[in-house]
Design a protein around this motif. Structure first.
Motif, PDB file in Angstrom:
ATOM      1  N   MET A   1      24.434  24.825   0.551  1.00  0.00           N
ATOM      2  CA  MET A   1      23.538  23.679   0.671  1.00  0.00           C
ATOM      3  C   MET A   1      24.322  22.384   0.870  1.00  0.00           C
ATOM      4  O   MET A   1      23.900  21.511   1.635  1.00  0.00           O
ATOM      5  CB  MET A   1      22.629  23.573  -0.561  1.00  0.00           C
ATOM      6  N   LEU A   2      25.469  22.258   0.202  1.00  0.00           N
ATOM      7  CA  LEU A   2      26.306  21.074   0.422  1.00  0.00           C
ATOM      8  C   LEU A   2      26.827  21.028   1.859  1.00  0.00           C
ATOM      9  O   LEU A   2      26.905  19.957   2.463  1.00  0.00           O
ATOM     10  CB  LEU A   2      27.478  21.058  -0.559  1.00  0.00           C
ATOM     11  N   LEU A   3      27.165  22.181   2.420  1.00  0.00           N
ATOM     12  CA  LEU A   3      27.608  22.221   3.806  1.00  0.00           C
ATOM     13  C   LEU A   3      26.486  21.819   4.762  1.00  0.00           C
ATOM     14  O   LEU A   3      26.725  21.069   5.723  1.00  0.00           O
ATOM     15  CB  LEU A   3      28.133  23.612   4.153  1.00  0.00           C
ATOM     16  N   VAL A   4      25.278  22.282   4.520  1.00  0.00           N
ATOM     17  CA  VAL A   4      24.147  21.909   5.379  1.00  0.00           C
ATOM     18  C   VAL A   4      23.863  20.415   5.266  1.00  0.00           C
ATOM     19  O   VAL A   4      23.669  19.731   6.279  1.00  0.00           O
ATOM     20  CB  VAL A   4      22.897  22.747   5.033  1.00  0.00           C
ATOM     21  N   VAL A   5      23.861  19.897   4.050  1.00  0.00           N
ATOM     22  CA  VAL A   5      23.598  18.465   3.858  1.00  0.00           C
ATOM     23  C   VAL A   5      24.706  17.641   4.510  1.00  0.00           C
ATOM     24  O   VAL A   5      24.432  16.633   5.179  1.00  0.00           O
ATOM     25  CB  VAL A   5      23.447  18.135   2.353  1.00  0.00           C
ATOM     26  N   GLY A   6      25.949  18.056   4.335  1.00  0.00           N
ATOM     27  CA  GLY A   6      27.055  17.338   4.973  1.00  0.00           C
ATOM     28  C   GLY A   6      26.949  17.369   6.490  1.00  0.00           C
ATOM     29  O   GLY A   6      27.203  16.370   7.174  1.00  0.00           O
ATOM     30  N   ALA A  32      25.621  14.719  11.548  1.00  0.00           N
ATOM     31  CA  ALA A  32      24.798  14.758  12.758  1.00  0.00           C
ATOM     32  C   ALA A  32      23.966  13.487  12.901  1.00  0.00           C
ATOM     33  O   ALA A  32      23.867  12.927  13.997  1.00  0.00           O
ATOM     34  CB  ALA A  32      23.891  15.987  12.730  1.00  0.00           C
ATOM     35  N   ILE A  33      23.397  13.031  11.815  1.00  0.00           N
ATOM     36  CA  ILE A  33      22.611  11.794  11.862  1.00  0.00           C
ATOM     37  C   ILE A  33      23.502  10.621  12.237  1.00  0.00           C
ATOM     38  O   ILE A  33      23.112   9.746  13.029  1.00  0.00           O
ATOM     39  CB  ILE A  33      21.879  11.565  10.524  1.00  0.00           C
ATOM     40  N   GLY A  34      24.709  10.588  11.683  1.00  0.00           N
ATOM     41  CA  GLY A  34      25.654   9.523  12.039  1.00  0.00           C
ATOM     42  C   GLY A  34      26.027   9.558  13.511  1.00  0.00           C
ATOM     43  O   GLY A  34      26.122   8.513  14.165  1.00  0.00           O
ATOM     44  N   GLN A  35      26.206  10.740  14.057  1.00  0.00           N
ATOM     45  CA  GLN A  35      26.545  10.864  15.473  1.00  0.00           C
ATOM     46  C   GLN A  35      25.361  10.494  16.365  1.00  0.00           C
ATOM     47  O   GLN A  35      25.543   9.888  17.429  1.00  0.00           O
ATOM     48  CB  GLN A  35      27.014  12.278  15.785  1.00  0.00           C
ATOM     49  N   ILE A  36      24.160  10.850  15.950  1.00  0.00           N
ATOM     50  CA  ILE A  36      22.973  10.461  16.719  1.00  0.00           C
ATOM     51  C   ILE A  36      22.802   8.950  16.703  1.00  0.00           C
ATOM     52  O   ILE A  36      22.454   8.336  17.721  1.00  0.00           O
ATOM     53  CB  ILE A  36      21.720  11.174  16.176  1.00  0.00           C
TER      54      ILE A  36
END
Length: 93
Positions: A9-14, A19-23
């Motif tokens: 779950m930490l990997l998915v959240v990270g 991804a949000i930062g790149q978008i």
């Protein structure tokens, strides 16, 4: 049980945060690569990929419940006559 899901779950959240930062910076392709990579890593570290093995007592209980014999993986049994035939055929010399 919950402890096994903490790292995935930490990997998915990270991955989502990256991804949000790149978008936000205007690179959706890089965001997709980050997200896919982190989801794959999470999948590899999840209990679904490598389930916990059961003990011998639990295996016997399950075997008795469904009337199937226990598997003895790794147990190598050969009759003494077979061993003599293997040694006597000249294959080892």
């Amino acid at each position: 049980m919950a402890r096994g899901w903490v790292l995935p779950m930490l990997l998915v959240v990270g991955g989502l945060v990256l991804a949000i930062g790149q978008i936000a910076t205007g690179a959706p392709g890089v965001a997709a690569v980050f997200l896919v990579a982190f989801v794959l890593l999470a999948g590899l570290h999840s209990p679904l990929a490598f389930p916990r093995s059961i003990g011998a007592v639990e295996a016997q209980r399950r075997s008795a419940a469904d009337d199937r014999p226990r598997s003895r993986m790794g147990a190598r049994t050969a009759s003494p006559s077979h061993m003599i035939r293997c040694q006597g055929d000249g294959a080892m010399s």
